[in-house]
Design a protein around this motif. Structure first.
Motif, short mmCIF file in Angstrom:
data_model
loop_
_atom_site.label_atom_id
_atom_site.label_comp_id
_atom_site.label_asym_id
_atom_site.label_seq_id
_atom_site.Cartn_x
_atom_site.Cartn_y
_atom_site.Cartn_z
N ASN A 74 15.06 -20.89 -16.32
CA ASN A 74 14.03 -21.62 -15.58
C ASN A 74 14.56 -22.93 -15.00
N VAL A 75 15.73 -22.87 -14.39
CA VAL A 75 16.36 -24.04 -13.80
C VAL A 75 16.45 -23.87 -12.29
N ASP A 76 15.97 -24.87 -11.55
CA ASP A 76 16.00 -24.82 -10.08
C ASP A 76 17.26 -25.46 -9.52
N MET A 77 17.77 -26.45 -10.24
CA MET A 77 18.98 -27.15 -9.80
C MET A 77 19.84 -27.47 -11.01
N TRP A 78 21.13 -27.28 -10.86
CA TRP A 78 22.08 -27.57 -11.94
C TRP A 78 23.08 -28.59 -11.40
N ILE A 79 23.09 -29.77 -12.02
CA ILE A 79 24.03 -30.83 -11.64
C ILE A 79 25.09 -30.95 -12.72
N ASP A 176 13.74 -30.69 -3.65
CA ASP A 176 12.57 -30.85 -4.53
C ASP A 176 12.56 -29.87 -5.71
N PRO A 177 13.61 -29.88 -6.54
CA PRO A 177 13.63 -28.97 -7.70
C PRO A 177 12.63 -29.40 -8.76
N LYS A 178 12.03 -28.43 -9.43
CA LYS A 178 11.06 -28.74 -10.49
C LYS A 178 11.72 -28.95 -11.84
N ARG A 179 12.89 -28.35 -12.04
CA ARG A 179 13.60 -28.49 -13.32
C ARG A 179 15.09 -28.60 -13.02
N ILE A 180 15.69 -29.71 -13.45
CA ILE A 180 17.08 -30.02 -13.12
C ILE A 180 17.91 -30.05 -14.40
N ALA A 181 18.88 -29.18 -14.49
CA ALA A 181 19.77 -29.15 -15.65
C ALA A 181 21.00 -30.02 -15.39
N VAL A 182 21.38 -30.79 -16.39
CA VAL A 182 22.53 -31.70 -16.29
C VAL A 182 23.44 -31.46 -17.50
N ASN A 183 24.74 -31.64 -17.33
CA ASN A 183 25.69 -31.30 -18.38
C ASN A 183 25.75 -32.33 -19.51
N THR A 187 21.06 -29.27 -28.09
CA THR A 187 20.77 -28.37 -29.22
C THR A 187 22.01 -27.67 -29.72
N LEU A 188 22.86 -27.21 -28.84
CA LEU A 188 24.02 -26.40 -29.21
C LEU A 188 25.18 -27.31 -29.62
N GLY A 189 25.11 -27.81 -30.84
CA GLY A 189 26.17 -28.68 -31.33
C GLY A 189 27.42 -27.92 -31.71
N PRO A 190 28.53 -28.62 -31.88
CA PRO A 190 29.80 -27.97 -32.22
C PRO A 190 29.90 -27.64 -33.70
N VAL A 222 16.88 -31.82 -17.78
CA VAL A 222 17.03 -31.12 -19.07
C VAL A 222 18.50 -30.84 -19.28
N SER A 223 18.86 -30.45 -20.48
CA SER A 223 20.24 -30.09 -20.77
C SER A 223 20.61 -28.77 -20.08
N SER A 224 21.84 -28.70 -19.58
CA SER A 224 22.32 -27.47 -18.95
C SER A 224 23.03 -26.55 -19.95
N GLU A 225 22.94 -26.86 -21.25
CA GLU A 225 23.76 -26.14 -22.23
C GLU A 225 23.52 -24.64 -22.22
N TYR A 226 22.29 -24.20 -22.03
CA TYR A 226 22.03 -22.75 -22.05
C TYR A 226 22.42 -22.09 -20.73
N VAL A 227 22.32 -22.82 -19.64
CA VAL A 227 22.83 -22.30 -18.36
C VAL A 227 24.33 -22.09 -18.45
N LEU A 228 25.02 -23.11 -18.95
CA LEU A 228 26.48 -23.04 -19.08
C LEU A 228 26.89 -21.93 -20.04
N LEU A 229 26.16 -21.80 -21.15
CA LEU A 229 26.47 -20.77 -22.13
C LEU A 229 26.33 -19.37 -21.51
N TYR A 230 25.24 -19.15 -20.79
CA TYR A 230 25.04 -17.84 -20.15
C TYR A 230 26.14 -17.57 -19.14
N TYR A 231 26.48 -18.58 -18.37
CA TYR A 231 27.52 -18.42 -17.36
C TYR A 231 28.86 -18.05 -18.00
N LEU A 232 29.21 -18.72 -19.08
CA LEU A 232 30.50 -18.47 -19.74
C LEU A 232 30.55 -17.10 -20.42
#
Length: 375
Positions: A74-79, A176-183, A187-190, A222-232
């Motif tokens: 549910n991310v419209d923009m990923w920075i 005009d994104p409604k939800r912006i993920a940033v790196n 939640t996903l700690g090491p 919001v955090s991009s951690e789940y976007v990045l995880l899915y991508y990887l």
């Protein structure tokens, strides 16, 4: 010893260690590099493939994986913000740069818009024109702002902070994104004892970014951690084929390293192998006891390249085959392997897989030691 033989077995690291703990195995942990960096144990292949293939992988992932990664979360923009002072392996390997503001925007359709903005550093006065143009030449990006040419600054009260995200607000407002993920991670700690945590942007970056975006859009971050995880975690077919080729090459190099071992002469560091050896109580099974960091391989040792999941038994002088206890160890492995083949299936979450194989292991009388399980 003029002749030598190594009986090779293939075992996953966590399985093997679970079976060996009671025997007080000793190891010399030199597996990280097989004979002076013959190996790269990273799961990523970007740095070891031709530029053309790497760029093709990037384009295909942007086309096939990126839309799902953003929409499923549910991310419209990923920075994704990068600065050279803060190491960012994901940016370097997956995006193709170590600095810049990379913006991915879902504007509908089957494609995500890809833009490279912000402070992407280019050539300096001393190296004019020598900086790489991977971003410009890879064919993966739609919008590419010019990199910053590093020159002696004119006298001014302005600092780099004043320029870091300059112009980003106008770019975001136009979409005009409604939800912006940033790196940044939330939640996903090491792993608890890791020394290599990559947490994303700095607090300074975050403050400057929110100031540039203004309250309206800063409140949508919001955090991009789940976007990045899915991508990887989602490879494209050409990436899978390259992994297969890389694994075959790694296996071949391990087998050559094993075959070159001369019992009583070869040292673990020179061969780039780990050795498991039965030792007295109190000595580290991972080779951390003083004096054992670079031991000589002996008959009766188990040599290993754990990152490849490859192990071999070094025959003692006069032995034609491994002794009964080694055969028993291998038989136990085959039991474990069968259970894992039956329970590790596509379409299940890691927790579901763990639950399933724990049940099977318990039925087989096999104890699962949690810290050794790293799915």
């Amino acid at each position: 010893m003029s002749t030598r033989k190594i009986f090779c077995i293939f075992v996953s690291l966590f399985m093997f260690l679970g079976l060996c703990i009671d025997a007080m195995a000793f190891s010399s942990p030199i597996d990280a590099e097989m004979a002076n960096a013959q190996y790269d144990h990273s799961h990523d292949i970007r740095g070891r493939v031709p530029v053309e293939l790497r760029d093709q992988i990037r384009r295909e992932k942007f086309d096939l994986v990126l839309p799902e990664a953003m929409r499923k979360n549910n991310v419209d923009m990923w920075i994704h913000v990068m600065r050279e002072a803060i190491p960012d392996p994901f940016g370097a390997e997956e995006l193709g740069s170590t600095s810049g503001v990379f913006v991915f925007t879902d504007r509908g359709g089957d494609r995500i818009e890809r833009a490279v903005l912000g402070r992407r550093w280019g050539a300096t006065q001393r190296e004019r024109g020598t900086r790489s143009k991977l971003i410009e030449e890879c064919g993966a990006y739609d919008i590419i702002h010019d990199p910053v040419f590093v020159v002696e600054p004119v006298s001014s009260p302005m600092t780099e902070y004043d320029y870091r995200f300059k112009g980003l607000r106008e770019f975001v407002e136009a979409r005009d994104p409604k939800r912006i993920a940033v790196n940044f991670n939330q939640t996903l700690g090491p792993w608890p004892t890791t020394t290599r945590a990559q947490d994303g942007i700095s607090y300074t970056d975050y403050l400057l970014l929110t100031e540039e975006l203004g309250d309206k859009y800063a409140s949508r971050l919001v955090s991009s951690e789940y976007v990045l995880l899915y991508y990887l975690k989602t490879p494209v077919p050409i990436e899978v084929e390259e992994w297969k080729r890389e694994r075959e090459d790694q296996n071949e190099r391990v087998m050559k390293a094993f075959a070159a071992i001369v019992p009583g002469e070869t040292k673990t560091r020179g061969a780039g192998v780990t050795v498991f050896r039965r030792m007295s109580t109190g000595l580290s099974q991972r080779g951390r006891s003083e004096g054992w960091e670079n031991s000589v391989v002996q008959g009766g040792d188990i040599v290993a390249s754990p990152s490849q999941g490859m192990y071999g038994y070094v025959l003692r002088e006069g032995e034609a085959e491994p002794p009964p206890e080694i055969k028993r160890l291998y038989a136990e492995y085959l039991k474990i392997d069968k259970i894992l083949v039956e329970t590790i299936k596509a379409g299940l979450t890691p927790r579901e897989i763990i639950k399933n194989y724990k049940k099977k292991f318990a039925e087989a009388g096999i104890i699962v030691v949690e810290p050794q399980m790293t799915p």
